[in-house]
Design a protein around this motif. Sequence first.
Motif, mmCIF file in Angstrom:
data_model
loop_
_atom_site.group_PDB
_atom_site.id
_atom_site.type_symbol
_atom_site.label_atom_id
_atom_site.label_comp_id
_atom_site.label_asym_id
_atom_site.label_seq_id
_atom_site.Cartn_x
_atom_site.Cartn_y
_atom_site.Cartn_z
ATOM 1 N N ARG A 68 2.692 18.171 24.133
ATOM 2 C CA ARG A 68 3.453 19.356 24.540
ATOM 3 C C ARG A 68 2.550 20.305 25.314
ATOM 4 N NH1 ARG A 68 7.546 20.174 19.280
ATOM 5 N NH2 ARG A 68 8.569 18.173 19.672
ATOM 6 N N MET A 86 4.144 12.022 16.128
ATOM 7 C CA MET A 86 5.336 12.465 15.417
ATOM 8 C C MET A 86 5.952 11.297 14.650
ATOM 9 S SD MET A 86 8.790 14.229 16.805
ATOM 10 C CE MET A 86 8.255 15.907 16.911
ATOM 11 N N TRP A 160 17.948 22.627 17.177
ATOM 12 C CA TRP A 160 16.999 21.850 17.962
ATOM 13 C C TRP A 160 17.688 21.068 19.081
ATOM 14 C CZ3 TRP A 160 14.963 17.598 20.230
ATOM 15 C CH2 TRP A 160 13.609 17.664 20.574
ATOM 16 N N ASN A 207 11.211 18.154 9.949
ATOM 17 C CA ASN A 207 12.370 18.734 10.625
ATOM 18 C C ASN A 207 13.483 17.695 10.759
ATOM 19 O OD1 ASN A 207 14.111 20.271 12.121
ATOM 20 N ND2 ASN A 207 12.920 20.169 14.030
ATOM 21 N N ASP A 230 18.051 13.000 13.549
ATOM 22 C CA ASP A 230 16.813 12.864 14.319
ATOM 23 C C ASP A 230 15.741 13.610 13.548
ATOM 24 O OD1 ASP A 230 14.741 13.100 16.240
ATOM 25 O OD2 ASP A 230 15.689 14.889 17.092
ATOM 26 N N PHE A 231 14.902 12.849 12.848
ATOM 27 C CA PHE A 231 13.868 13.515 12.049
ATOM 28 C C PHE A 231 12.529 13.472 12.764
ATOM 29 C CE2 PHE A 231 10.177 13.279 9.310
ATOM 30 C CZ PHE A 231 10.308 14.459 8.595
ATOM 31 N N GLY A 232 11.752 14.562 12.672
ATOM 32 C CA GLY A 232 10.395 14.577 13.200
ATOM 33 C C GLY A 232 9.462 15.318 12.266
HETATM 34 N N1 SER Z 1 13.407 16.186 17.716
HETATM 35 C C1 SER Z 1 12.952 17.003 16.610
HETATM 36 C C2 SER Z 1 11.583 17.593 16.872
HETATM 37 O O1 SER Z 1 10.965 17.256 17.841
HETATM 38 C C3 SER Z 1 12.931 16.173 15.357
HETATM 39 O O2 SER Z 1 12.463 14.902 15.618
HETATM 40 O O3 SER Z 1 11.143 18.401 16.089
#
Ligand code: SER
Length: 586
Positions: A68, A86, A160, A207, A230-232
């Motif tokens: 990022r 991630m 998100w 998340n 969608d978990f991260g």
């Molecule tokens: N897309 C979400 C994030 O990047 C969860 O995977 O936090």
Amino acid sequence: MKSSDVRRKYIEFFKARGHVEIPSAPLVPENDSTTLFTSSGMQPLVPYLLGESHPLGKRLVNSQKSFRAGDIEEVGDNRHTTFFEMLGNWSFGDYFKKEQLPWIWEFLTKELHLPKEKLYVSVFEGNKDVPKDEESAGIWKKLGIPDSRLFYYGVDKNWWSRSGEPDKMPAGEPGGPDSEVFFDFEKPIHDGCHPNCNCGRFLEIANSVFMQYQKQKDGSIVELPNKNVDFGGGLERLTAATNNDPDVFNIDIFFGAKKLLKEDKKNVRVVLDHVRAAMFIIDAGVLPSNKTQGYILRRLIRRAAVHSKATLQVLNEFIQFYGLPSSEQISKIFSDELTRFDAVLEKGMKMVGNVPPFDLFQTYGFPPEIIQELFKQKGLNFDKYDFEEKFKTHQNLSRTAAAGMFKGGLADQSEQTVKLHTTHHLLLASLQKIVDPSIKQRGSNITAERLRMDFNFERKLTPEEIKKIETLVNEKIKENLKVSRVEMTREEAEKIGAQMEFGHKYPDRVSVYFVGPASPAGGPKEEYFSAEFCGGPHVSFTGAIGRFTIMKEESAGAGIRRIYAGISTDETSKPNPESLSTKTGD
Ligand code: SER
């Protein structure tokens, strides 16, 4: 705990719950000009979140290399990194909140042994379009979370999408409310502290996004056909939590490299972060330059070099830690950039006092930290206020440019991009048929205006070869061949010689795009013109493409050639050569 243990436990936990592990997608996305880097595990999975069926099923898990760029300036505190891994799990319209939240709770408390009383959770408080997430709150309460550790936040914290809050989402972009878990390190203690406070006491470690909405052209938010999960969770942060140490730079990944650095804590963190990120970006095939990914890479290396003289040793330590195979090449690219930077610094020293300080940053690529130091050494007056004002304006412009680069959602699936994507397949097959069957793709980039393909070949193509390739691609367009997607095992796809994307690791089940009649494994290869491992999307028939023209053929490094090509619907008009360059984003 070691980071490798956390990663392994997570993958195994979700595999035991019916998930199929997929490899990390490349850090620099292929065929996606809307974003510079893969910044979350969901990014390569957008088509499946929108409803396309995934060849490996409805439950996936992986560890995704992510970068990022927006966090560069934040690095230096206990928790921000630009590069991170991630951990992610996905449900494509399969399980939802009542499975996901208890699983995450079980993983954190039973597998990682995090003490329950140190975990806080947050849920979405609702807005004009989407109701308060009472369901998630109820699930957390049932799991034993008391009200004192359950917090409600709005769209700025508990919504998100790749572009943030609903108002910022482009048409077509998926998103949804999320529920986060925070680890409490219990200090610093101060009034008014809460899980999303910036003091560093809490670390967000998990998340779960309930990806169930899509932004529409008229600005409304509507439900997707599938309710997705969608978990991260950041591997580095989860590992820090297992060690009950709020400093992510104290985890095993950084042990060896840290011993090589004597600078103060903040500078050490910058060097550790930037060198590791630079290593993975080079490993993804990027060279330092003044454009796009190369520009970010250059900035990372130069910023690290300003903070320490030991960057190359740090790099070698990380290369060993991760066991990267192309270690010599990575070191060489990194050290060449250090040499270039030394030369720039020498030249820059002479310019200090002759050009405005901000020009040293903008035109000559000096990091702001070093400009001030140069000025100090020469005893010259440095107008810090003026510099910072200009710097802020520059940052805002860069962010706008980055937002332009990243339109998200369906933007990268515009009609023209889809046509060029199919053309890309035709071009590779034509190169193999006309020039050399051993030619392989070595990189690609597609914008709405043109395609760019890198391939292995030792010499310049002759004008006759270029003409023949153009003619063959145009013939295949005129033949209006059917383009079809077939799911098969990786083995089957390899057996029929389907082309792979360079640097891409494939899962056991893959999707293959055929141009011309699709052929089952073992069938005659002659039936189709091209077969490639690919996630699409593509045109249904090649006749939709238009007229193909090669605009430029050049060297892209030792043994690598590069072709720029475009398509036009009007037979008389040529693609615009202005579109050869891509914009710079940050
Ligand atoms: N897309 C979400 C994030 O990047 C969860 O995977 O936090």
